[in-house]
Structures are given as C-alpha cells and as structure tokens.
Scaffold this motif. Sequence first.
Motif, PDB file in Angstrom:
ATOM      1  N   PRO A 299      12.719  50.378 -67.231  1.00  0.00           N
ATOM      2  CA  PRO A 299      14.329  50.840 -67.519  1.00  0.00           C
ATOM      3  C   PRO A 299      14.550  51.803 -68.556  1.00  0.00           C
ATOM      4  N   LEU A 300      13.849  51.914 -69.460  1.00  0.00           N
ATOM      5  CA  LEU A 300      14.062  52.604 -70.597  1.00  0.00           C
ATOM      6  C   LEU A 300      13.209  53.882 -70.741  1.00  0.00           C
ATOM      7  N   GLU A 301      13.347  55.049 -71.193  1.00  0.00           N
ATOM      8  CA  GLU A 301      12.411  56.225 -71.187  1.00  0.00           C
ATOM      9  C   GLU A 301      11.614  55.991 -72.422  1.00  0.00           C
ATOM     10  N   SER A 302      10.507  55.009 -72.309  1.00  0.00           N
ATOM     11  CA  SER A 302       9.542  54.967 -73.521  1.00  0.00           C
ATOM     12  C   SER A 302       8.819  56.286 -73.725  1.00  0.00           C
ATOM     13  N   ARG A 303       8.032  56.170 -74.754  1.00  0.00           N
ATOM     14  CA  ARG A 303       7.175  57.213 -75.023  1.00  0.00           C
ATOM     15  C   ARG A 303       5.992  57.420 -73.775  1.00  0.00           C
ATOM     16  N   THR A 304       5.729  56.268 -73.032  1.00  0.00           N
ATOM     17  CA  THR A 304       4.800  56.553 -71.880  1.00  0.00           C
ATOM     18  C   THR A 304       5.605  56.990 -71.033  1.00  0.00           C
ATOM     19  N   ALA A 305       6.935  56.739 -70.594  1.00  0.00           N
ATOM     20  CA  ALA A 305       7.609  57.113 -69.584  1.00  0.00           C
ATOM     21  C   ALA A 305       8.002  58.767 -69.791  1.00  0.00           C
ATOM     22  N   SER A 306       8.033  59.089 -71.076  1.00  0.00           N
ATOM     23  CA  SER A 306       8.212  60.592 -71.354  1.00  0.00           C
ATOM     24  C   SER A 306       7.286  61.577 -70.914  1.00  0.00           C
ATOM     25  N   LEU A 307       6.036  60.817 -71.069  1.00  0.00           N
ATOM     26  CA  LEU A 307       5.033  61.714 -70.743  1.00  0.00           C
ATOM     27  C   LEU A 307       4.345  61.502 -69.398  1.00  0.00           C
ATOM     28  N   ALA A 308       5.058  60.525 -68.711  1.00  0.00           N
ATOM     29  CA  ALA A 308       4.364  60.085 -67.303  1.00  0.00           C
ATOM     30  C   ALA A 308       4.729  61.197 -66.522  1.00  0.00           C
ATOM     31  N   ASP A 309       4.057  61.211 -65.206  1.00  0.00           N
ATOM     32  CA  ASP A 309       4.261  62.417 -64.324  1.00  0.00           C
ATOM     33  C   ASP A 309       5.447  62.045 -63.686  1.00  0.00           C
ATOM     34  N   LEU A 310       5.754  60.970 -63.347  1.00  0.00           N
ATOM     35  CA  LEU A 310       7.004  60.430 -62.735  1.00  0.00           C
ATOM     36  C   LEU A 310       7.366  59.206 -63.416  1.00  0.00           C
ATOM     37  N   TRP A 311       8.845  59.063 -63.752  1.00  0.00           N
ATOM     38  CA  TRP A 311       9.327  57.892 -64.523  1.00  0.00           C
ATOM     39  C   TRP A 311      10.573  57.340 -63.412  1.00  0.00           C
ATOM     40  N   LEU A 312      10.073  56.128 -63.104  1.00  0.00           N
ATOM     41  CA  LEU A 312      11.393  55.470 -62.244  1.00  0.00           C
ATOM     42  C   LEU A 312      11.907  54.594 -62.966  1.00  0.00           C
ATOM     43  N   PRO A 313      13.286  55.064 -63.231  1.00  0.00           N
ATOM     44  CA  PRO A 313      14.265  54.392 -63.846  1.00  0.00           C
ATOM     45  C   PRO A 313      14.855  53.018 -63.477  1.00  0.00           C
ATOM     46  N   ILE A 314      14.150  52.078 -63.368  1.00  0.00           N
ATOM     47  CA  ILE A 314      14.645  50.739 -62.662  1.00  0.00           C
ATOM     48  C   ILE A 314      15.454  50.046 -63.433  1.00  0.00           C
ATOM     49  N   ARG A 315      16.313  49.088 -62.820  1.00  0.00           N
ATOM     50  CA  ARG A 315      17.154  48.016 -63.393  1.00  0.00           C
ATOM     51  C   ARG A 315      16.435  47.194 -64.280  1.00  0.00           C
ATOM     52  N   PRO A 316      16.733  46.682 -65.413  1.00  0.00           N
ATOM     53  CA  PRO A 316      16.004  45.743 -66.287  1.00  0.00           C
ATOM     54  C   PRO A 316      15.579  44.648 -65.152  1.00  0.00           C
ATOM     55  N   GLY A 317      14.428  44.127 -65.529  1.00  0.00           N
ATOM     56  CA  GLY A 317      14.093  42.890 -64.527  1.00  0.00           C
ATOM     57  C   GLY A 317      13.749  43.125 -63.269  1.00  0.00           C
ATOM     58  N   SER A 318      13.743  44.213 -62.820  1.00  0.00           N
ATOM     59  CA  SER A 318      13.659  44.399 -61.202  1.00  0.00           C
ATOM     60  C   SER A 318      12.068  44.698 -60.828  1.00  0.00           C
ATOM     61  N   GLU A 319      11.269  44.647 -61.798  1.00  0.00           N
ATOM     62  CA  GLU A 319       9.885  45.022 -61.579  1.00  0.00           C
ATOM     63  C   GLU A 319       9.200  44.455 -60.407  1.00  0.00           C
ATOM     64  N   GLU A 320       9.553  42.790 -60.288  1.00  0.00           N
ATOM     65  CA  GLU A 320       8.946  42.190 -59.078  1.00  0.00           C
ATOM     66  C   GLU A 320       9.675  42.606 -57.774  1.00  0.00           C
ATOM     67  N   ALA A 321      10.797  42.860 -57.754  1.00  0.00           N
ATOM     68  CA  ALA A 321      11.535  43.525 -56.690  1.00  0.00           C
ATOM     69  C   ALA A 321      10.913  44.796 -56.089  1.00  0.00           C
ATOM     70  N   LEU A 322      10.631  45.818 -57.082  1.00  0.00           N
ATOM     71  CA  LEU A 322       9.845  47.058 -56.980  1.00  0.00           C
ATOM     72  C   LEU A 322       8.589  46.711 -56.169  1.00  0.00           C
ATOM     73  N   ALA A 323       7.747  45.966 -56.852  1.00  0.00           N
ATOM     74  CA  ALA A 323       6.522  45.656 -56.600  1.00  0.00           C
ATOM     75  C   ALA A 323       6.517  45.238 -54.958  1.00  0.00           C
ATOM     76  N   GLN A 324       7.291  44.300 -54.725  1.00  0.00           N
ATOM     77  CA  GLN A 324       7.735  43.536 -53.310  1.00  0.00           C
ATOM     78  C   GLN A 324       7.854  44.664 -52.570  1.00  0.00           C
ATOM     79  N   ALA A 325       8.749  45.567 -52.958  1.00  0.00           N
ATOM     80  CA  ALA A 325       9.594  46.732 -51.744  1.00  0.00           C
ATOM     81  C   ALA A 325       8.155  47.438 -51.761  1.00  0.00           C
ATOM     82  N   ILE A 326       7.264  47.852 -52.712  1.00  0.00           N
ATOM     83  CA  ILE A 326       6.268  48.730 -52.329  1.00  0.00           C
ATOM     84  C   ILE A 326       5.128  48.015 -51.467  1.00  0.00           C
ATOM     85  N   ALA A 327       4.854  46.638 -51.548  1.00  0.00           N
ATOM     86  CA  ALA A 327       4.089  45.996 -50.792  1.00  0.00           C
ATOM     87  C   ALA A 327       4.525  46.071 -49.575  1.00  0.00           C
TER      88      ALA A 327
END
Lengths: 608, 258, 182
Positions: free
Chosen positions: A212-240
């Motif tokens: 959700p936040l642009e952390s240090r890692t996110a700012s240096l990532a090749d791609l940052w996906l700014p997802i809603r807080p708490g939606s990690e599992e939903a994203l994993a499910q969607a990708i699956a």
Amino acid sequence: MNTTRRDLFKFVGGSVVGALFTPAPWRLITDSALWSENWPGIPRPARGEIRTKFTNCALCPAGCAVRARLVGDQPVALMGVSGHPLSHGTLCPFGLTAHHLPYLPTRLKQGPAKEAAEAVSAAIAKCGPSEQAAVLDLRPGRTASWTYRRAMASVKHGLYLAPPSPLGGSAAFDLQEAKTVLSFGAPLLDGWGTPGNVIAARENFRLIQAEPLESRTASLADLWLPIRPGSEEALAQAIANVLANREPVAPFAALTGLTEQQITSVAEELAHNGPALVLDGGQTPAAMELNRQLGSLGRTIVARRETPVPESWKKAAPVTNLASVPDGSIRVLLIDESAVDGYLSWSTIARKLVRDNPLVVTFAWSRQGYGRYAQFVLPTAVYPEVFDDIPPAIDSVAAAFRIAAPLVAPPAGMVNPSEFIAGLAGLPAADALRQRADAIHKAGRGTLFTYAGAKSAALRDVKPDNFWKALNEGGCWLDAVDEKRRELPILPDTEAPGATESSDEDLPLVAITCETRAAAAPLSPLMSKLYQESNLRLAANHAVLNPVTARACGVAEGARAILQTRCGSAQIEISLDSGVPPGVVKVAAGAGMIDLCGASTPAKVVAA
Amino acid sequence: MTSEKKPGKTARYGMTIDVDRCNGCGACMVACAVENNVPPAHEGATDRKGITWIRVFQVDNGEDYPNRRSAFVPVLCQQCGKDAPCVSVCPQQAVEVDPATGIVGQMPERCLGCRYCMVACPYHARYFNWWDPAWPAGMEKTLNPDVAPRMRGVVEKCNFCHGRWHAAKQLAAANGRAIEAVDYVPACVEACPTRAIQFGDLNRPESAPAQAAKNGASFRLLETIGTEPKIYYRSKKNWVRQISSAPKLGLGKESSRG
Amino acid sequence: MKHRGKIVFLAGVLVALGAGWLGFPRAIYQSRPQPVNFSHKVHADKAGSKCEDCHAFREDGTFADIPSLDKCAGCHAAAMGSTVAEKNFIDRYVTPQREPPWASYARQPENVYFSHITHVKLAQVKCERCHGGEGSTDTLRPYQQDRISGYSRDVWRDMKMDDCVACHRQHGLEHSCLDCHK
C-alpha cells in the motif's frame, strides 16, 4: 611625602603602557584562544596503536561480517568485510554504529539474578498439571537455543517456544536463482535477509512490489503495485486464478484496487520469466500456494541442512511454535531478548500466560522491550560484547556457523541467559559453542572463510583447534550445497492470520507500521542523524497522513494527536504527505507502537 | 595560503552517485558521523540544526498517491571546482581550496561563526555547531583519533574524509612513496551497501567520476550557476534529472538552518 | 619635585616591563619532573641505540612515540647497571608493570595531524631538526606546560605553526591548512 591618588593612577597608567611592550597581554589573548579550542566541553579522542579485529554482527540474523578498527583495545569504527560470500562487504546503519551500544544511557547495569532464579524455581514447583514453564527464544537456531531446549527437556513442565517463522528454519529463499520476485510488502531492499546478498542478487531479478505504501523497496522496485491495505491475499488469489485459468479474477482485483489488466500482466510475467519467487512478511498460505503453483519449491525455495550439533544434544525439547500453544497455559515465561529477530506484539505473548499471577522474566539490555511487562529484567551483554553464534538468515541457502566474538568485555553484573537457564536444569553451558564447533568439524563438510585475508579453505584441511581459533577471530563456516540435491523443502503448516476486522465504524483508518527494524534492537545515539537531524527515516511516535485524511480527522501538519486502536492509544506527531494513500496512517514502529498496531490494524486519529 | 610552485602530481577528487541504486538506508550518513566525530543530536536539534555532512534527501516527482514516485539523493559538499561561493565570502579565510586535491577545506579554528558561508552555499552542505559536541558517558572513547572534534560556534562540512587522506598518505610514506588517488576512499563510499557512491580522481580518465563526467546520463546539482561541482549524479529517470536544476533542489524545505 | 609625576609613571612602566619580560614567561608555565631520570646519552653511547630503535614506526606508518614499558622491560627486566635512576625505574615501574606517566615535550595540539614518517622517511628530515639535541642529553628536563592553553613549552618555542609553515614554504610544500590540520 604623601602618596596621592594621582600617583597611583600614574603608576597604573605607566604599568599599562609598559605591559603593552611585553609579551604578556598578547600571549594571554593567544592562550585564551587556544584554550577555547580545547576547553573541557570538547572530548579528546584517545591516541594509540590502530589495530584491526574481525567479528560477526549479532544485531540481526543476517550476521554480517565485521571489520573493526580499534585504537588500542577500543573499537572506533565498524565496516564490512569485502569478499564475504554472504554479506559481500556491506553493513547497515545499525551495524555501522553498533560499537556505541555498550554506552547507551538507557542500558540496564544490574538486575536481581539471584532473586529471579529463586522465583523461577518456586513458580515451576507451583505449576499445575496443564501449566507450563517456557523459554521464549526470539532467535531460534543458535547454540544457546539448543541449550534452552536441552534445559527445557529436563525441567519439569518445560517448554521451548519459538516465534512463528516463515520457512520453519529448514528452508531458505534462493534469490540468486530467481528471475522474477513478487513481494507482498516484504522489505526486500531495506534490511530483509542478508542485505549484501540481496543487493548482490538484485541485478539478476525483476522486482514487483505489491504494497500500500511506497516503501524504500517499492521506490526501487521495477514495478510497484499500490494495492489497498490488507488486500495482499486477494491479489495472491487473483494471480493464482489467472495462472490456473480460473475465474473469478474481477472481484479480487476490485478488492486490491488494481485493474484486471495489471494483475494479468504480473501473472504472465511470473509464469514466463521464471524461476519466480513470491515473498511476503510472514509467508501466508496464499503466498506459499502461489509459490507451489509457480514451481518455486525446490528452485527458489530450497531445503537447507541443519548446522551439525553434538549427538548428545539431541535429547532436547521440541521447538514449539508460540502460536500453537493454548491460551492461558504458561505459568513461567523466560524471554531471551538478548538476540531478537523481530519484535512480537506483547498481546500475542500475554494471552498465552495463565490468568493468575504468571511469572515473566526477561533477559534484555534495557527495560524498553518486554521488560515493561516482566517482574524481573535481567541485564545482558549487548553486541559487540556478546559471545553468541548467529544462525543462518532466511536467504542463506547453505547452513552457516559464525560467532559474534566480543570486541569489548561486558561490564560486571551482566547475566548470561543461557547460563541462567541451563542452571535451572543443572546443565553446564559454558562450553557449548566450542562443542558445536567441534561437532561441525567432525561432520567435515563445507568450507571455512576467514576474514583477515578473505580466504576460503575446505574444512577437512583445517585442524579442530585452528577451526575454533578462526571462528573466534572472525570466520564463517559455510556448508556445502549439493546442487543436484535441491530437495523440496519441508515447510511448516502456516495458519492464515486472524481475519483483520474490516471497516469498523469506529476505527475508519488503517495504521501501517514501518521501520520495524528499529523496534527490536538497541539503537546508537548517532542514529539521530537519520531520525531526528534529517527526515530520512520516520521517528518513533511520528505518523504520516494524507492531507485529505488529516482534514477529515481535524489534524494539521506538526499537530499532536492521539492514535487509537483496539489495543489502546498513543500520542503521535502528525506530518502530511500526499504520497500516503487516503485512509492510511503510516506510523514508525517502536516496541510500544507494535504492541499497539502490530503490522497493520484498524485505527482512528483524533486531535489531542 | 596557496603556493604556485607545486611539484608532483595534483589530484581532483570527485564522486559519482548513482541515484537509481540508492535505497535510502542512511549507512553513509552514520558512517560519516562515526568517521568524522560528529556528535549525536543535541536534545533540541532538528533537521535544521543537526549536523549531517552527508544527508540523504527523499525527493519525489510531485504527484499524489498512487502516482507518487520517490528517489533518494545523497547531498554532501559538492566540492565546487570554480568560484566556490563559500570561499569568497569568508571574512576569516577559514575556507580554502586545496590545489593539490581540489578539496574545499574548512578550518574550524579560524571560523568566526558568522555563517556567511552557509548562506552562500547553494547546496546547503554546511553545518553550524549550535552546541558543544557531546557524547553519552563513555561513548567518547569511540572517537576517531584522526579527526579533531569541533567546538561550539563554528561551521563544519564534508572534506572527503581528510583524516583518511592523512592516514593513507602516512601509509604510502611507510611504503616509501607519495599518496596516490587510489589510496583511499571516504567513509560514505566504503559504507554504501549498494555501491551507489564511487570516489576517484577526475584527472585520471579511468576513474569512476571521470567516466561519469563524460556520461550523458550524468548531471550535477545546479549546473547553471557555474560552480563546477565535482560530484556527478546519475539517474535514468527523467524527473530525477530535472530536479537537479530546479531552484528547490528537491531538498523539501528550503533551508534556513543557521 | 617637579618630575615626580613622570618618575612614578616611569616606575610603573619599568615594573610592568620587568614583570612582563621576566616574571610572566616563568609564571605562565607549570613545571613538573619526568617520572624517570632517563638518559638518552647513556642509551646512545653504551647501548648503541639509534633513535628509531625505540621511537619506532608501526607497519601502517604511524609513529609509536615514547616506547611502552614492554620495550624498556625487554632489556631492563633486571638491573643492567648500578645507577639509582635505573633501580628506581625498575622498582617503580617495571616490577609492578605500570606504564611511566611520561609527558611528551613535543605533543602536538589536538587539531594537528603530524606524520613523522612523511617527514623522516619521505623528506629525510633529521630528528634534530625539530627535537634539537634531545637525543644526546644526559637527563630529562622538567616538562613545562602552558597554564592556560595546556600546550607544552616546546611547541611554543620552536614548533609553532609559523615554524612548520616556514619550512614547508621553503620547500614549496605549502598547499592548504588541511595539509597538517585535522
């Protein structure tokens, strides 16, 4: 002949004129200028012979190799050891300033060791049939951990507890192998694993950071996906689902705030630009399921052999996951805070304690951690005074053994937790590190890397005494990795984290903690450069809000406010940043803030 | 105090900083403070009154969430190669450029504390000692003997770790030769975990900064004002490159330190 | 007494001149004896030592200064001669293994980075150029310290910055303050 006032003035006038023709006044001016350069307000650095010593950093499980510069016997600077196979010559800011830690003003200097030992024995004797006396080890896998396990095997009602760990200690992430890494908020470039190892591998993988936040890692990532807080599992499910050509995708995508298109392209990248690796903070079942689907097991997640231990140690208490202990069952809890991998919020520990009068003893450098809740806080040595080993980090494919050999002697009055706990069972603990080194030597596998000349030698060619000596002078044993035997790792069953209470009426915001690294370990006063004298890192008790959120809460830049969660409240200082998503409070993790918020929690901000 | 008849080789020390590699960890900032005996913050110190010879600024593209993108830019004394503003304004001649190394030096003993140089410096790379340097009891034992702590009331700044330069020169002398540019690196360069900062002699074509000077993706801060800084930055991101010429310099709050 | 006023005035001038030229230079220094009555001469003549035998360089080029007790005890574990000074030295320092609290005549101020090896090895400067005849004296003179600035008198006498600068200028080696300051 009378002396008059006039004579006196003339005499004084004469002396003043005369003095101007002497060196005295000029010299006094110069001298006072020189004095001001050296006045007592300015400490003088001690001079002496410059020496070099090597050790391993014990602040976190990365265990980076350290080259210390000493004046006489006093370390004055710490740096990395270039050419090291794991840490690659890097140290983080915490490690670079660790030679200050013995002088922290908040450090505990003495503690009631004898009274604590008596109280523990008495409380163990009082344990009911379903109650237990437990050691909570916040860095499992050390030699001291084995001592605790051996001790707990022979103590009545003894139990050895370890915090939930992502891979259970017998597997590792192999970043060198990965081509695409999808990280659900894991701070990959900000202190995750062994920083030097991650940086060395970084050029070879593409990093997709979903957070959700642009952390240090996110700012240096090749791609940052700014997802809603708490939606990690939903994203994993969607990708699956995309990967398996299943429906549905759209409802999950809607939960994350990303488009279906974005998710599809991430899934395709993971599938086609393999080997892939999916990481998250705690390896939730969803992330592990994705790894299974992508065939990461055995490729980017691999089995790791255990560092050998003496045969006689095998009669030890099993490792019990803290999460699997029934609530209200622990009467005596000894917490080893001298080596901490991550701070667990107190509520996750407290619920395991019996209701009536539990005894909590903690071994810590200060009272700022669990000492706030314990009856006894026993002071321990801090790195670089400790004599302890550091278990391999989660990104170390090979088993490793390295010792944090003390650079300075600990002050009198410190308690060694493994001696204390071994003492409860009547075990000798003093020689454990040496015994373990001998057991490793007996197994004969792997290589010894010594720091003074950055040399590697096969362990078979090293004599046991030389092995022990090398380990004490900065050395690292690395197990051999059999490339053909990249076994499928045996992974612990992970539980889904308790469903986060969603969209409470009374707690409309989500608090997300960052800078968690700072919560666990002691900090050098010099870290003020990052937290106070610049705003590079968010200081404790500071919070960042989107201006829109702030307006809704009625707080302004620089205002003091109260942060409320289910676990309590704390005072915070507000700053505004339109880069923070609306509805989110970004807070810096001190021990108190983790107790309050965990990793993230529903919250509310009200003006103070 | 410069001499025209200078024998031997001269160096022009410089740096190149790859902004795309900097992860904002702050290792350079603390390593610098350890090396140069910069004290921890006084109780009342803020980002305006603190002392950070090298400071990592978080800059961004000015957009709101979710289009916000940030980068980290370490800013230290840019070691101006021409018309260094701090030199010409100093009433005490406490600032000078060493012709042998190109390092802009600050002499705390001569400094009056007028802070004129801090106003003049376009990079806000100079810092004032608002308090006596103080360390927690016992921690003064960890001071570096190669660098003298400064007193209250004077200005200080980065000098490319001159204490390390002295030690390297001494070691070279022990081997019977004069110091060469490759003999040392400043503490921030050694500490940088991502190798984003590299150090070298601009007079040697093979050195990292000399290569960077030729590289089209390189830029220097506020190039238009003609101070010829010897720190070359590099980024593939357009918006980062643009920030270098903006009067705001991406330093967030316009500094009125001091 | 027509000139009385002038006389009183002149008396004042004279008293001030006397105090300023004769009294002050003594009063400004605090004097203390060295812990051991060490003879450089004896060591140079009888033991045939050269300066660098005891005042050595370390491997990294740093100067080891006044040698530590280990170095002395290497020869003086037991008395080699019959002098009182040696006996006192052994009784007071060698046997109890206590470092003698030597005071360094030439200790430079904190803000000076003086490198012996660049001067001695690279520039071939003789020890005597700065330290005078210290190496051939028979006794150690008392250490004199400026009461206000805390610096040794020797630093004031012939090791002032002006003296360093004069020599550097003569050799065209004067670049910047940071050449010598830290």
